[in-house]
Design a protein around this motif. Structure first.
Motif, PDB file in Angstrom:
ATOM      1  N   ALA A 143     -53.566   3.816  -3.715  1.00 45.51           N
ATOM      2  CA  ALA A 143     -52.543   2.665  -3.167  1.00 45.51           C
ATOM      3  C   ALA A 143     -52.651   1.492  -4.098  1.00 45.51           C
ATOM      4  O   ALA A 143     -51.635   0.659  -4.372  1.00 45.51           O
ATOM      5  N   ASN A 144     -53.814   1.045  -4.537  1.00 49.44           N
ATOM      6  CA  ASN A 144     -53.995   0.160  -5.598  1.00 49.44           C
ATOM      7  C   ASN A 144     -53.295   0.321  -6.752  1.00 49.44           C
ATOM      8  O   ASN A 144     -52.342  -0.619  -7.382  1.00 49.44           O
ATOM      9  N   ALA A 145     -53.307   1.553  -7.424  1.00 50.47           N
ATOM     10  CA  ALA A 145     -52.392   1.803  -8.683  1.00 50.47           C
ATOM     11  C   ALA A 145     -51.123   1.775  -8.391  1.00 50.47           C
ATOM     12  O   ALA A 145     -50.345   1.229  -9.250  1.00 50.47           O
ATOM     13  N   GLU A 146     -50.580   2.053  -7.212  1.00 49.37           N
ATOM     14  CA  GLU A 146     -49.488   2.279  -6.916  1.00 49.37           C
ATOM     15  C   GLU A 146     -48.483   1.030  -6.798  1.00 49.37           C
ATOM     16  O   GLU A 146     -47.497   0.536  -7.476  1.00 49.37           O
ATOM     17  N   ILE A 147     -49.206  -0.067  -6.107  1.00 53.53           N
ATOM     18  CA  ILE A 147     -48.988  -1.542  -6.209  1.00 53.53           C
ATOM     19  C   ILE A 147     -48.991  -2.213  -7.450  1.00 53.53           C
ATOM     20  O   ILE A 147     -48.112  -2.781  -7.973  1.00 53.53           O
ATOM     21  N   LEU A 148     -50.023  -1.974  -8.306  1.00 49.26           N
ATOM     22  CA  LEU A 148     -50.019  -2.468  -9.541  1.00 49.26           C
ATOM     23  C   LEU A 148     -48.966  -2.007 -10.732  1.00 49.26           C
ATOM     24  O   LEU A 148     -48.525  -2.699 -11.515  1.00 49.26           O
ATOM     25  N   ALA A 149     -48.436  -0.540 -10.428  1.00 48.81           N
ATOM     26  CA  ALA A 149     -47.514  -0.001 -11.228  1.00 48.81           C
ATOM     27  C   ALA A 149     -45.891  -0.321 -10.639  1.00 48.81           C
ATOM     28  O   ALA A 149     -45.317  -0.099 -11.378  1.00 48.81           O
ATOM     29  N   PHE A 150     -46.003  -0.959  -9.753  1.00 46.56           N
ATOM     30  CA  PHE A 150     -44.809  -0.905  -8.955  1.00 46.56           C
ATOM     31  C   PHE A 150     -43.781  -2.019  -9.650  1.00 46.56           C
ATOM     32  O   PHE A 150     -44.437  -3.027  -9.905  1.00 46.56           O
TER      33      PHE A 150
ATOM     34  N   LEU B  63     -39.489  -1.034   0.109  1.00 43.84           N
ATOM     35  CA  LEU B  63     -40.600  -0.093  -0.496  1.00 43.84           C
ATOM     36  C   LEU B  63     -41.985  -0.566  -0.874  1.00 43.84           C
ATOM     37  O   LEU B  63     -43.049  -0.241  -0.329  1.00 43.84           O
ATOM     38  N   PHE B  64     -41.890  -1.933  -1.334  1.00 43.44           N
ATOM     39  CA  PHE B  64     -43.181  -2.667  -1.810  1.00 43.44           C
ATOM     40  C   PHE B  64     -43.790  -3.105  -0.505  1.00 43.44           C
ATOM     41  O   PHE B  64     -45.125  -3.099  -0.500  1.00 43.44           O
ATOM     42  N   GLU B  65     -43.093  -3.399   0.220  1.00 43.39           N
ATOM     43  CA  GLU B  65     -43.635  -3.998   1.854  1.00 43.39           C
ATOM     44  C   GLU B  65     -44.118  -2.783   2.291  1.00 43.39           C
ATOM     45  O   GLU B  65     -45.630  -2.940   2.868  1.00 43.39           O
ATOM     46  N   GLU B  66     -43.913  -1.391   2.308  1.00 40.82           N
ATOM     47  CA  GLU B  66     -44.530  -0.415   2.848  1.00 40.82           C
ATOM     48  C   GLU B  66     -45.729  -0.011   1.916  1.00 40.82           C
ATOM     49  O   GLU B  66     -46.884   0.397   2.633  1.00 40.82           O
ATOM     50  N   LEU B  67     -45.665  -0.365   0.964  1.00 38.35           N
ATOM     51  CA  LEU B  67     -46.904  -0.007  -0.163  1.00 38.35           C
ATOM     52  C   LEU B  67     -47.927  -0.832   0.172  1.00 38.35           C
ATOM     53  O   LEU B  67     -49.197  -0.634   0.371  1.00 38.35           O
ATOM     54  N   SER B  68     -47.654  -2.141   0.376  1.00 36.15           N
ATOM     55  CA  SER B  68     -48.623  -3.319   0.793  1.00 36.15           C
ATOM     56  C   SER B  68     -49.402  -2.879   2.395  1.00 36.15           C
ATOM     57  O   SER B  68     -50.360  -3.412   2.317  1.00 36.15           O
ATOM     58  N   LYS B  69     -48.471  -2.589   3.161  1.00 36.25           N
ATOM     59  CA  LYS B  69     -48.983  -2.338   4.652  1.00 36.25           C
ATOM     60  C   LYS B  69     -49.970  -0.863   4.550  1.00 36.25           C
ATOM     61  O   LYS B  69     -50.940  -1.162   5.158  1.00 36.25           O
ATOM     62  N   ARG B  70     -49.555  -0.308   3.653  1.00 33.43           N
ATOM     63  CA  ARG B  70     -50.331   0.912   3.508  1.00 33.43           C
ATOM     64  C   ARG B  70     -51.813   0.586   2.915  1.00 33.43           C
ATOM     65  O   ARG B  70     -52.760   0.925   3.419  1.00 33.43           O
ATOM     66  N   PHE B  71     -51.693  -0.190   1.968  1.00 30.48           N
ATOM     67  CA  PHE B  71     -52.987  -0.838   1.098  1.00 30.48           C
ATOM     68  C   PHE B  71     -54.004  -1.657   2.384  1.00 30.48           C
ATOM     69  O   PHE B  71     -55.174  -1.362   2.170  1.00 30.48           O
TER      70      PHE B  71
END
Length: 143
Positions: A134-141, A66-74
């Motif tokens: 996307a940045n907020a999602e990664i920081l809150a992950f 899930l984190f990898e997908e978030l980082s790909k999106r960002f």
């Protein structure tokens, strides 16, 4: 006296008695002011009650994709934002062209510099919003 009159008198007496309720006088209660430190401690104790249980190692490992997908999106959004900035920087406002193409192969071409400027401005604003999300999602992950 007959029975009917006796029953009516009893009912009247009961009604009169119910109307003679004495109100008790209440003394004003004192409001105790708590110090800011005490209030802060109470809030922290309340927050502790809602704190989630820490994740196990297995749960953390399962969250990696899930984190990898978030980082790909960002990364993808950041790349597109940079591409758009390069397009704007290289735009000489005379030979610029934007082409829209759908999945069926239909094309729509725009060459008007004012329209291109407005479209790129709106696209940049939308990309900035998506990047912030996307940045907020990664920081809150939480792993």
């Amino acid at each position: 006296m007959n029975t009917k009159n006796t029953i009516q008198k009893e009912e009247k007496t009961q009604k009169n008695e119910s109307l003679h309720i004495v109100a008790k006088e209440q003394k004003p209660t004192e409001v105790v002011q708590k110090s800011p430190e005490v209030k802060k401690e109470e809030v922290f104790k309340m927050i502790e009650g809602f704190k989630p249980e820490p994740l196990t190692a297995e749960e953390r490992i399962q969250r990696i994709p899930l984190f990898e997908e978030l980082s790909k999106r960002f990364k993808h959004l950041k790349e597109k934002s940079n591409d758009l900035k390069l397009f704007k920087a290289g735009n000489d406002k005379t030979n610029a062209k934007i082409t829209f193409q759908n999945s069926q192969g239909f094309n729509f071409e725009i060459k008007n510099s004012h329209v291109i400027e407005r479209l790129t401005k709106e696209a940049q604003e939308e990309l900035d919003i998506l990047l912030a999300e996307a940045n907020a999602e990664i920081l809150a992950f939480e792993m």
